[in-house]
Scaffold this motif. Structure first.
Motif, PDB file in Angstrom:
ATOM      1  N   LEU A  90     100.246  59.290  71.988  1.00  0.00           N
ATOM      2  CA  LEU A  90     100.652  58.833  73.287  1.00  0.00           C
ATOM      3  C   LEU A  90     100.308  57.624  73.613  1.00  0.00           C
ATOM      4  O   LEU A  90     101.556  56.834  74.411  1.00  0.00           O
ATOM      5  CB  LEU A  90     100.216  59.938  74.015  1.00  0.00           C
ATOM      6  N   TRP A 130     110.902  57.856  79.930  1.00  0.00           N
ATOM      7  CA  TRP A 130     110.184  58.599  79.375  1.00  0.00           C
ATOM      8  C   TRP A 130     109.773  59.699  80.515  1.00  0.00           C
ATOM      9  O   TRP A 130     109.480  60.944  80.092  1.00  0.00           O
ATOM     10  CB  TRP A 130     108.813  58.013  78.522  1.00  0.00           C
ATOM     11  N   PRO A 149     108.478  59.467  72.649  1.00  0.00           N
ATOM     12  CA  PRO A 149     107.494  59.664  73.884  1.00  0.00           C
ATOM     13  C   PRO A 149     107.463  60.705  74.723  1.00  0.00           C
ATOM     14  O   PRO A 149     106.504  61.221  75.229  1.00  0.00           O
ATOM     15  CB  PRO A 149     107.432  58.177  74.280  1.00  0.00           C
ATOM     16  N   ARG A 171     106.269  63.798  73.375  1.00  0.00           N
ATOM     17  CA  ARG A 171     104.593  63.823  73.191  1.00  0.00           C
ATOM     18  C   ARG A 171     104.104  64.167  74.740  1.00  0.00           C
ATOM     19  O   ARG A 171     103.308  64.616  74.804  1.00  0.00           O
ATOM     20  CB  ARG A 171     104.115  62.440  72.773  1.00  0.00           C
ATOM     21  N   ILE A 172     104.674  63.557  75.829  1.00  0.00           N
ATOM     22  CA  ILE A 172     104.142  63.873  77.172  1.00  0.00           C
ATOM     23  C   ILE A 172     104.484  65.141  77.787  1.00  0.00           C
ATOM     24  O   ILE A 172     103.647  65.893  78.186  1.00  0.00           O
ATOM     25  CB  ILE A 172     105.081  62.916  78.029  1.00  0.00           C
ATOM     26  N   ARG A 203      99.645  66.674  81.716  1.00  0.00           N
ATOM     27  CA  ARG A 203     101.126  66.112  81.858  1.00  0.00           C
ATOM     28  C   ARG A 203     101.698  65.850  83.494  1.00  0.00           C
ATOM     29  O   ARG A 203     101.997  64.742  83.700  1.00  0.00           O
ATOM     30  CB  ARG A 203     102.044  67.295  81.413  1.00  0.00           C
TER      31      ARG A 203
END
Length: 408
Positions: A5, A51, A197, A200-201, A209
């Motif tokens: 991340l 993102w 990404p 992943r977040i 998060r």
């Protein structure tokens, strides 16, 4: 997971720091340095925003989320463009730049973005299937966005016809954008499909998060708002200093910076075999640009001290007409919800021609070519015209989507 991340986030944050230091310290660097520093900050912040906006779909749903994410995702481009329009209210020399940035970003999105994404998507599909795939089939749900884009693209011809963007037209386009948000919010909710990404977040625990997404929103937005003015001014000063046409710098360099993250997201979708989602994302962005962006320009101009109409000169009218005819071709060719390879290559080739033949006469010839091809596409896809124009006003359900798929 943490290292994966941090890997994309850390460089973006680091690229914004020089711009923040200069702004906070009140330092005015040379034009070229300012262009590099503040341009890098805008690009890096654009990626962070993209993102975060994608990952936010895990936690937020409904009209509020759509409204927030739609505005946030286009903030980098709009911050620069609205700065030009606002400044033009008190400094008429800035009027051409507002139209330049808007027309450049629109043509870049369709001529380059749509084309490259489709070529990649078809290459991926061909490799996976073991046979040559020559066209990308869009999901029927995208007819709603295409319908809104069709309406906006027709209305856009009012601008070159009158030579101005009037406040009344601006409010009408903003109303269409509000209706678009409402319509999209009524669609049946689906699980977000994230890549890169953003995925992943989105996979982080809720407690980690949500603060991260909010923090990215706030940080990136602050950097963009702080960098928009010096970045725009540096563009113009750099052009003056090196004898480069400032109009062209604003028209192409600024949109390249702000559109880069959106292109990357769409390309990632295409690489992962989600070509329809990739084009759907870029069509939605075109709707935003033709409604929210164009509609906001006369308002920013008025707030900056201008009149109720942002009057365009002959060069801007030509650019707007070229952008409108290009959009009309894109819409007309996609009425059947099929994006063939030849269309992608045609759009890309015509986009490239404007750089080979940059003169006034060439722009009008390109307008005629776009219009002729659009007319041919409209005739060929004539049975899809009314369903597309009616799509924004119809209730869209999964059942209706299945019926449309069966009737294709």
């Amino acid at each position: 997971m943490f290292s994966k991340l941090v890997r994309p986030l850390a460089p973006c944050v680091l690229l914004t720091l020089p711009a923040l230091v200069l702004r906070i310290g009140g330092v005015h660097p040379p034009a070229v340095v300012g262009l590099a520093v503040f341009g890098a900050a805008v690009v890096a912040s654009s990626f962070l925003l993209a993102w975060a906006a994608e990952a936010a779909r895990v936690d937020i749903s409904g009209p509020l989320a759509i409204a927030i994410l739609a505005v946030i995702a286009v903030l980098p481009e709009y911050a620069v463009d609205l700065y030009f329009a606002y400044t033009a209210g008190s400094d008429p020399s800035y009027v051409p730049y507002a139209a330049a940035n808007m027309t450049g970003s629109n043509r870049l999105l369709l001529g380059l973005g749509w084309s490259v994404v489709v070529v990649i998507a078809l290459a991926v599909a061909s490799r996976r299937s073991g046979r040559t795939v020559r066209e990308l089939v869009l999901e029927s749900g995208h007819r709603v966005e295409l319908g809104f884009l069709a309406i906006a693209s027709v209305v856009a011809f009012v601008v070159p016809a009158t030579g101005q963007i009037h406040l009344v037209l601006g409010f009408a386009l903003l109303g269409l954008f509000a209706f678009y948000l409402w319509k999209v919010s009524r669609a049946e909710a689906e699980e977000p499909d994230l890549v890169g990404p953003a995925a992943r977040i989105g996979a982080l625990p809720t407690r980690a998060r949500r603060p991260l997404v909010i923090g990215l929103f706030v940080f990136a937005a602050a950097v963009i708002l702080a960098s928009a003015e010096p970045f725009a001014d540096s563009l113009i000063q750099t052009g003056t200093q090196f004898g480069v046409d400032q109009f062209l710098l604003v028209q192409w360099l600024a949109p390249l910076a702000s559109e880069a993250p959106e292109f990357i997201v769409a390309i990632l979708f295409a690489v992962h075999g989600k070509g329809s989602d990739a084009i759907g994302t870029l069509i939605s962005s075109k709707v935003n640009q033709w409604t929210l962006l164009v509609g906001s320009l006369p308002i920013a101009y008025l707030l900056g001290g201008g009149s109720a109409a942002l009057v365009l000169d002959a060069r801007q009218v030509e650019e707007f007409l070229l952008t409108a005819t290009q959009t009309l071709l894109g819409v007309a060719a996609l009425l059947a919800l099929r994006f063939p390879r030849w269309l992608a290559l045609t759009l890309l080739g015509l986009f490239a021609l404007q750089f080979v033949f940059p003169g006034q006469q060439a722009r009008y010839v390109l307008c005629a070519v776009y219009a002729a091809l659009a007319l041919g596409a409209l005739i060929h896809n004539r049975r899809h015209i009314l369903p597309t124009l009616a799509a924004p006003f119809r209730k869209h359900t999964k059942a209706a989507e299945e019926i449309e798929i069966l009737t294709h």
